[in-house]
Structure formats: structure tokens, C-alpha cells
Enzyme design. Structure first.
Site, PDB file in Angstrom:
ATOM      1  N   GLU A 137       0.824  -1.203   0.000  1.00  0.00           N
ATOM      2  CA  GLU A 137       0.000   0.000   0.000  1.00  0.00           C
ATOM      3  C   GLU A 137       0.860   1.257   0.000  1.00  0.00           C
ATOM      4  O   GLU A 137       1.956   1.285   0.575  1.00  0.00           O
ATOM      5  CB  GLU A 137      -0.944   0.078   1.211  1.00  0.00           C
ATOM      6  CG  GLU A 137      -2.277  -0.615   1.025  1.00  0.00           C
ATOM      7  CD  GLU A 137      -2.252  -2.020   1.588  1.00  0.00           C
ATOM      8  OE1 GLU A 137      -3.266  -2.721   1.446  1.00  0.00           O
ATOM      9  OE2 GLU A 137      -1.222  -2.409   2.161  1.00  0.00           O
ATOM     10  N   THR A 138       0.317   2.281  -0.642  1.00  0.00           N
ATOM     11  CA  THR A 138       0.820   3.645  -0.530  1.00  0.00           C
ATOM     12  C   THR A 138      -0.338   4.508  -0.056  1.00  0.00           C
ATOM     13  O   THR A 138      -1.459   4.392  -0.567  1.00  0.00           O
ATOM     14  CB  THR A 138       1.360   4.165  -1.875  1.00  0.00           C
ATOM     15  OG1 THR A 138       2.503   3.387  -2.247  1.00  0.00           O
ATOM     16  CG2 THR A 138       1.761   5.618  -1.793  1.00  0.00           C
TER      17      THR A 138
END
Length: 279
Positions: free
Chosen positions: A44-45
Site C-alpha cells: 500500500e501507498t
């Protein structure tokens, strides 16, 4: 656009789950955030922009947006504390609000998030059989004390408990088949655990829905697990430790606390460190 790379839920200065963190004045279009997340390549970002007293926050895996990500929230807390000072930050997500409290302690970043309300429900027998076949397990491998459940503390997960650490270590599955299974059933991850003691769990999380075979630390699932245990009367404790990532060579420690009311938010905390530039 400045992308900061943070390892969340590290254990003794090592391991943890990498997350990209991007602070902006205003969030760009979804397709632009999706492109950045794919380029970063972490599970994830997180993107955050100030909006009055809170921060508008969105999470993207390399392939899709997810409603809530625990380790990216812990990483976000570390960056907010570094750039705006220690304190409590309210985050406005796509499906509700949470908060993260962050500080520096003994030279390390410490963050604790408060999850969305928790809920869980039984899983149909056909879904259980489908999942076990996908991951190479049999009914006899399951811990009879902790039933299979669909669990949620801001994102949906499928939960299974196994009888031994050895069974947990041999978890495997096909990524494409796992993605199809999770998309078909509206799941973010499938989580398997082994309970070593009343308050110590070992976990592995398959994250094929986001194009990632496995997550080394999953704060959203940790919150959902604790909520399920509490809400269904399966623990008498108010604190848990979840160890994850050892089978991937990225040991991670997730600290979980919760109060008694059924469905109330769960507090998930951990230590973060910056990832050195590998370029």
C-alpha cells in the site's frame, strides 16, 4: 510529488511492512494515485492532504484502492509526527473517520491508530471449503476453539485459526486464483493465525486482492481479529501481540489494545523506521 518510504511494525529494528507515504496540499485524481502506488510497488501507498482539522486519506495497493490499511496508517503517523510534530491526527477515510497518534520515543517513531468499529459474522461452509482448498489446508488443520469468521474493522478479511505453527508456515496458494477468490467474496485479505498463548498470535495474510502474494504486517486485520475475539467472547484479555512476517524474512510486531464494549474501535500500535534510499 515526494514519496516517503516507511517500514511499519518493525521488530527489534528489522523487518516490518513497507509503505509509501505521500503528503500533499490536495489529493490528485484516483487514477494518478493508483499510478503512483503501482510505481512504488509496496502493498500500500497512503496519500493524505489537510482538510480543516483532519487529513483526507486514501490507500492504494498496486492494483486497486483499499478502504483502510493499518500498516500504512502507522507509517503515515510517523511522517506526520516528523513533519508536523507529535500528537493525535484525525484521518477522514473513504468510509469513515479514524485517528492516529504518533510520537518519537528513544529515537524511534511510535504510532497507534484507532480503528473503525468492529464486526464479524460466520462463514458459509462452501466458502470455507473453497478457501481451504485454495490454500492447501484440510478441515482437520483448523483450531476448533476459534471458528472461521468474516471479520471487519474498516476492511473485510476472512479469518482462519490453525492448530500449529508448522501448519501456518506451509501456507501457499496461487496468486491469480487467490485474487479471483477475494474479489468474488469482497475480501481484502485472507488471514491465517496460530495462537501460541492467550495473548500471543502468529499470523500470515494473503493479499491477492491488491496484487500482493502476502503482507508481512497487516494492522487492519489485527484490529479485526482483536475485535472478533472480544465481540464473540473468545478472549478475556484486553491486549494482544501479533507476530507476522517471519516466514517472509520480514519479522513484524503488532501491538493491539481494546476496551470491553462490543464493536468499539481497537487500538493498533507499532514502531516505524525510514527505509534508506536504494537508488
Amino acid at each position: 510529488m515526494k514519496i516517503q518510504r516507511i517500514a511499519a511494525f518493525i521488530e527489534n529494528g528489522l523487518g516490518g511492512n513497507p509503505a509509501g507515504v505521500v503528503l500533499l496540499d490536495a489529493l490528485p485524481k484516483n487514477e494518478d494515485m493508483q499510478k503512483v502506488a503501482a510505481e512504488v510497488g509496496y502493498s500500500e501507498t497512503v496519500f493524505a492532504a489537510p482538510d480543516g482539522e483532519s487529513w483526507t486519506t486514501r490507500y492504494f495497493s498496486p492494483e486497486s484502492e483499499v478502504p483502510f490499511c493499518g500498516h500504512a496508517t502507522i507509517a503515515l503517523g510517523a511522517v506526520l509526527a516528523k513533519e508536523h510534530g507529535a500528537g493525535r491526527y484525525q484521518l477522514s477515510l473513504s468510509e469513515g473517520d479514524i485517528d492516529v497518534t504518533a510520537s518519537m520515543e528513544n529515537g524511534q517513531s511510535q504510532s497507534t491508530l484507532s480503528s473503525r468499529p468492529t464486526h464479524s459474522e460466520p462463514v458459509g461452509e462452501t466458502v470455507i471449503d473453497e478457501a481451504l482448498d485454495l490454500f492447501g489446508y484440510k478441515r482437520d488443520d483448523l483450531d476448533p476453539v476459534l471458528p472461521a469468521r468474516r471479520i471487519n474493522a474498516g476492511a473485510a478479511h476472512l479469518f482462519f485459526a490453525l492448530k500449529s505453527r508448522e501448519q501456518l508456515a506451509r501456507m501457499h496458494y496461487d496468486l491469480a486464483a487467490g485474487r479471483a477468490f477475494m474479489q468474488r467474496h469482497g475480501l481484502v485479505t485472507v488471514v491465517f493465525v496460530w495462537r501460541e498463548s492467550e495473548d500471543l498470535f502468529h499470523a500470515r495474510n494473503a493479499f491477492a486482492s491488491g496484487g500482493v502474494l502476502e503482507d508481512p504486517a497487516t494492522g487492519a486485520a489485527a484490529a479485526a481479529i482483536a475485535g472478533m475475539l472480544r465481540d464473540e467472547g473468545l478472549t478475556g484479555r484486553t491486549e494482544l501481540t501479533i507476530l507476522q512476517g517471519a516466514d517472509m524474512g520480514r519479522p513484524s510486531r503488532i501491538n493491539v489494545q481494546f476496551t470491553a464494549p462490543i464493536g468499539s474501535p481497537v487500538f493498533v500500535g507499532g514502531t516505524s523506521s525510514e527505509i534508506e534510499d536504494q537508488s
